[in-house]
Design a protein around this motif. Sequence first.
Motif, PDB file in Angstrom:
ATOM      1  N   GLY A  51      44.016  47.270  34.775  1.00  0.00           N
ATOM      2  CA  GLY A  51      45.424  46.881  34.698  1.00  0.00           C
ATOM      3  C   GLY A  51      46.262  47.732  35.620  1.00  0.00           C
ATOM      4  N   THR A  52      45.902  47.747  36.884  1.00  0.00           N
ATOM      5  CA  THR A  52      46.492  48.702  37.836  1.00  0.00           C
ATOM      6  C   THR A  52      47.975  48.464  38.103  1.00  0.00           C
ATOM      7  OG1 THR A  52      46.069  49.816  39.950  1.00  0.00           O
ATOM      8  CG2 THR A  52      45.920  47.399  39.940  1.00  0.00           C
TER       9      THR A  52
ATOM     10  N   ALA B 159      50.492  41.327  40.653  1.00  0.00           N
ATOM     11  CA  ALA B 159      50.122  42.738  40.577  1.00  0.00           C
ATOM     12  C   ALA B 159      49.001  43.046  41.560  1.00  0.00           C
ATOM     13  CB  ALA B 159      49.704  43.099  39.157  1.00  0.00           C
ATOM     14  N   PHE B 160      48.000  42.197  41.609  1.00  0.00           N
ATOM     15  CA  PHE B 160      46.892  42.387  42.555  1.00  0.00           C
ATOM     16  C   PHE B 160      47.401  42.440  43.991  1.00  0.00           C
ATOM     17  CE2 PHE B 160      44.333  39.754  45.498  1.00  0.00           C
ATOM     18  CZ  PHE B 160      43.344  40.685  45.818  1.00  0.00           C
ATOM     19  N   GLU B 161      48.264  41.500  44.352  1.00  0.00           N
ATOM     20  CA  GLU B 161      48.797  41.470  45.720  1.00  0.00           C
ATOM     21  C   GLU B 161      49.636  42.714  46.009  1.00  0.00           C
ATOM     22  OE1 GLU B 161      50.874  37.768  46.338  1.00  0.00           O
ATOM     23  OE2 GLU B 161      49.051  36.857  47.157  1.00  0.00           O
ATOM     24  N   LYS B 162      50.426  43.136  45.047  1.00  0.00           N
ATOM     25  CA  LYS B 162      51.285  44.292  45.258  1.00  0.00           C
ATOM     26  C   LYS B 162      50.468  45.574  45.349  1.00  0.00           C
ATOM     27  CE  LYS B 162      54.902  43.356  45.458  1.00  0.00           C
ATOM     28  NZ  LYS B 162      55.754  42.902  46.573  1.00  0.00           N
ATOM     29  N   ALA B 163      49.459  45.711  44.493  1.00  0.00           N
ATOM     30  CA  ALA B 163      48.594  46.889  44.574  1.00  0.00           C
ATOM     31  C   ALA B 163      47.861  46.928  45.907  1.00  0.00           C
ATOM     32  CB  ALA B 163      47.595  46.886  43.415  1.00  0.00           C
ATOM     33  N   SER B 164      47.368  45.777  46.355  1.00  0.00           N
ATOM     34  CA  SER B 164      46.681  45.719  47.654  1.00  0.00           C
ATOM     35  C   SER B 164      47.603  46.170  48.772  1.00  0.00           C
ATOM     36  CB  SER B 164      46.194  44.297  47.932  1.00  0.00           C
ATOM     37  OG  SER B 164      45.250  43.881  46.977  1.00  0.00           O
ATOM     38  N   LEU B 165      48.842  45.687  48.745  1.00  0.00           N
ATOM     39  CA  LEU B 165      49.828  46.073  49.755  1.00  0.00           C
ATOM     40  C   LEU B 165      50.098  47.570  49.714  1.00  0.00           C
ATOM     41  CD1 LEU B 165      52.066  45.270  51.852  1.00  0.00           C
ATOM     42  CD2 LEU B 165      53.606  45.031  49.885  1.00  0.00           C
ATOM     43  N   ASN B 166      50.313  48.102  48.525  1.00  0.00           N
ATOM     44  CA  ASN B 166      50.605  49.531  48.396  1.00  0.00           C
ATOM     45  C   ASN B 166      49.422  50.394  48.829  1.00  0.00           C
ATOM     46  OD1 ASN B 166      53.242  49.111  47.440  1.00  0.00           O
ATOM     47  ND2 ASN B 166      52.520  48.868  45.335  1.00  0.00           N
TER      48      ASN B 166
ATOM     49  N   HIS C 194      41.208  41.182  41.900  1.00  0.00           N
ATOM     50  CA  HIS C 194      41.987  40.268  41.058  1.00  0.00           C
ATOM     51  C   HIS C 194      41.113  39.765  39.917  1.00  0.00           C
ATOM     52  CE1 HIS C 194      44.357  36.265  40.606  1.00  0.00           C
ATOM     53  NE2 HIS C 194      44.734  37.159  39.714  1.00  0.00           N
ATOM     54  N   HIS C 195      40.899  40.629  38.925  1.00  0.00           N
ATOM     55  CA  HIS C 195      40.084  40.280  37.764  1.00  0.00           C
ATOM     56  C   HIS C 195      40.598  41.021  36.541  1.00  0.00           C
ATOM     57  CE1 HIS C 195      37.025  38.288  40.161  1.00  0.00           C
ATOM     58  NE2 HIS C 195      36.872  39.364  40.903  1.00  0.00           N
ATOM     59  N   GLY C 196      40.390  40.443  35.356  1.00  0.00           N
ATOM     60  CA  GLY C 196      40.468  41.195  34.128  1.00  0.00           C
ATOM     61  C   GLY C 196      39.207  42.011  33.982  1.00  0.00           C
ATOM     62  N   PHE C 197      39.202  42.970  33.055  1.00  0.00           N
ATOM     63  CA  PHE C 197      38.050  43.878  32.999  1.00  0.00           C
ATOM     64  C   PHE C 197      36.778  43.192  32.521  1.00  0.00           C
ATOM     65  CE2 PHE C 197      40.022  44.365  28.818  1.00  0.00           C
ATOM     66  CZ  PHE C 197      38.945  44.416  27.949  1.00  0.00           C
ATOM     67  N   ILE C 198      36.871  42.204  31.641  1.00  0.00           N
ATOM     68  CA  ILE C 198      35.659  41.523  31.180  1.00  0.00           C
ATOM     69  C   ILE C 198      35.005  40.764  32.328  1.00  0.00           C
ATOM     70  CG2 ILE C 198      34.760  39.722  29.655  1.00  0.00           C
ATOM     71  CD1 ILE C 198      36.837  40.538  27.589  1.00  0.00           C
ATOM     72  N   ALA C 199      35.796  40.011  33.091  1.00  0.00           N
ATOM     73  CA  ALA C 199      35.259  39.279  34.244  1.00  0.00           C
ATOM     74  C   ALA C 199      34.716  40.237  35.295  1.00  0.00           C
ATOM     75  CB  ALA C 199      36.336  38.382  34.846  1.00  0.00           C
ATOM     76  N   PHE C 200      35.420  41.347  35.525  1.00  0.00           N
ATOM     77  CA  PHE C 200      34.972  42.321  36.518  1.00  0.00           C
ATOM     78  C   PHE C 200      33.619  42.905  36.126  1.00  0.00           C
ATOM     79  CE2 PHE C 200      34.793  46.616  38.338  1.00  0.00           C
ATOM     80  CZ  PHE C 200      34.990  46.321  39.684  1.00  0.00           C
TER      81      PHE C 200
ATOM     82  N   ALA D 116      40.499  49.243  41.498  1.00  0.00           N
ATOM     83  CA  ALA D 116      41.716  48.985  40.717  1.00  0.00           C
ATOM     84  C   ALA D 116      41.798  47.491  40.432  1.00  0.00           C
ATOM     85  CB  ALA D 116      42.948  49.455  41.478  1.00  0.00           C
ATOM     86  N   ILE D 117      41.791  47.109  39.161  1.00  0.00           N
ATOM     87  CA  ILE D 117      41.729  45.691  38.813  1.00  0.00           C
ATOM     88  C   ILE D 117      42.980  45.276  38.041  1.00  0.00           C
ATOM     89  CG2 ILE D 117      39.216  45.742  38.776  1.00  0.00           C
ATOM     90  CD1 ILE D 117      39.298  45.669  35.739  1.00  0.00           C
ATOM     91  N   ASP D 118      43.368  44.014  38.243  1.00  0.00           N
ATOM     92  CA  ASP D 118      44.477  43.450  37.469  1.00  0.00           C
ATOM     93  C   ASP D 118      44.307  41.950  37.374  1.00  0.00           C
ATOM     94  OD1 ASP D 118      47.254  42.689  36.514  1.00  0.00           O
ATOM     95  OD2 ASP D 118      47.483  44.857  36.756  1.00  0.00           O
ATOM     96  N   ILE D 119      44.571  41.418  36.186  1.00  0.00           N
ATOM     97  CA  ILE D 119      44.419  39.983  35.953  1.00  0.00           C
ATOM     98  C   ILE D 119      45.585  39.186  36.519  1.00  0.00           C
ATOM     99  CG2 ILE D 119      45.575  39.896  33.704  1.00  0.00           C
ATOM    100  CD1 ILE D 119      43.208  38.133  32.740  1.00  0.00           C
ATOM    101  N   ASP D 120      46.705  39.862  36.774  1.00  0.00           N
ATOM    102  CA  ASP D 120      47.904  39.199  37.288  1.00  0.00           C
ATOM    103  C   ASP D 120      47.859  39.128  38.815  1.00  0.00           C
ATOM    104  OD1 ASP D 120      50.895  38.366  36.630  1.00  0.00           O
ATOM    105  OD2 ASP D 120      50.947  39.673  38.390  1.00  0.00           O
ATOM    106  N   HIS D 121      48.102  37.931  39.365  1.00  0.00           N
ATOM    107  CA  HIS D 121      48.003  37.733  40.815  1.00  0.00           C
ATOM    108  C   HIS D 121      49.051  38.546  41.572  1.00  0.00           C
ATOM    109  CE1 HIS D 121      47.118  35.758  44.599  1.00  0.00           C
ATOM    110  NE2 HIS D 121      48.395  35.481  44.735  1.00  0.00           N
TER     111      HIS D 121
END
Length: 237
Positions: free
Chosen positions: A43-44, A71-78, A92-98, A64-69
């Motif tokens: 949930g980064t 959040a994933f895009e913003k973390a990647s940018l940062n 871009h995954h929740g922890f169970i899927a990851f 760093a994983i996050d289920i929200d698209h």
Amino acid sequence: MSLFHFKQFVIDQENCPMKINTDGVLLGASVGLKNVRKVLDIGTGTGVIALMLAQRSHEIFVDAIDIDHFAFEKASLNFNNSLFHEQLKAHHHGFIAFFELNPQKKYDLIVSNPPYFLNALKSPKLANNISKHTNEQFFIDLISKTKNHLNPYGNLTLIVPVDISLMLQNLAPSFGLKPVKCVKIKSYPDKAHIRHIISFSNTNNRELKFEDFCIYASPGVYSLQYQALLKNFFKIF
């Protein structure tokens, strides 16, 4: 403002459902990194915890994983805009899927500033539901799944409200994890504790140790503890 300037990196949090908050920076600044090389941040959000960990140790690599698209895009940018981009990778995954996609991955440290409004009324905004609301099953899944992805001496460290910490301390041993450290956080010296940074380990020979931490010395004045912890990150110190 959408940009938050730390001393060594900048966080763009526009459209990210989970903004930078005190819980996240306390976890990122305080979690132990001794003998840690591989880290998973669940949930980064903006990626702030992962970036703080990378700043603290150039020897670690963080998934760093996050289920929200968003959040994933913003973390990647940062991550890509930081000095530490080679140490960080967003997924871009929740922890169970990851974990299902990476069944053999093991970590020295798994960290999370998880959703914690147990059984609360849901916000009409879906993103806020995902980032802030959850139920007991979420924590059962979190404990049971992360157990299998920790190295023998690895730790799972979470920052959560006190009631959830107590629930997890009772729950974790059923899944083979033992609480080993609890940092009890309060806002003011004369107030009750509001958060725990609670660590769990695979090892069974470590006694639970407690520490106290206070954020403010008085209204509007940060404690010396807080200033010392965040001085390498916040420009105000």
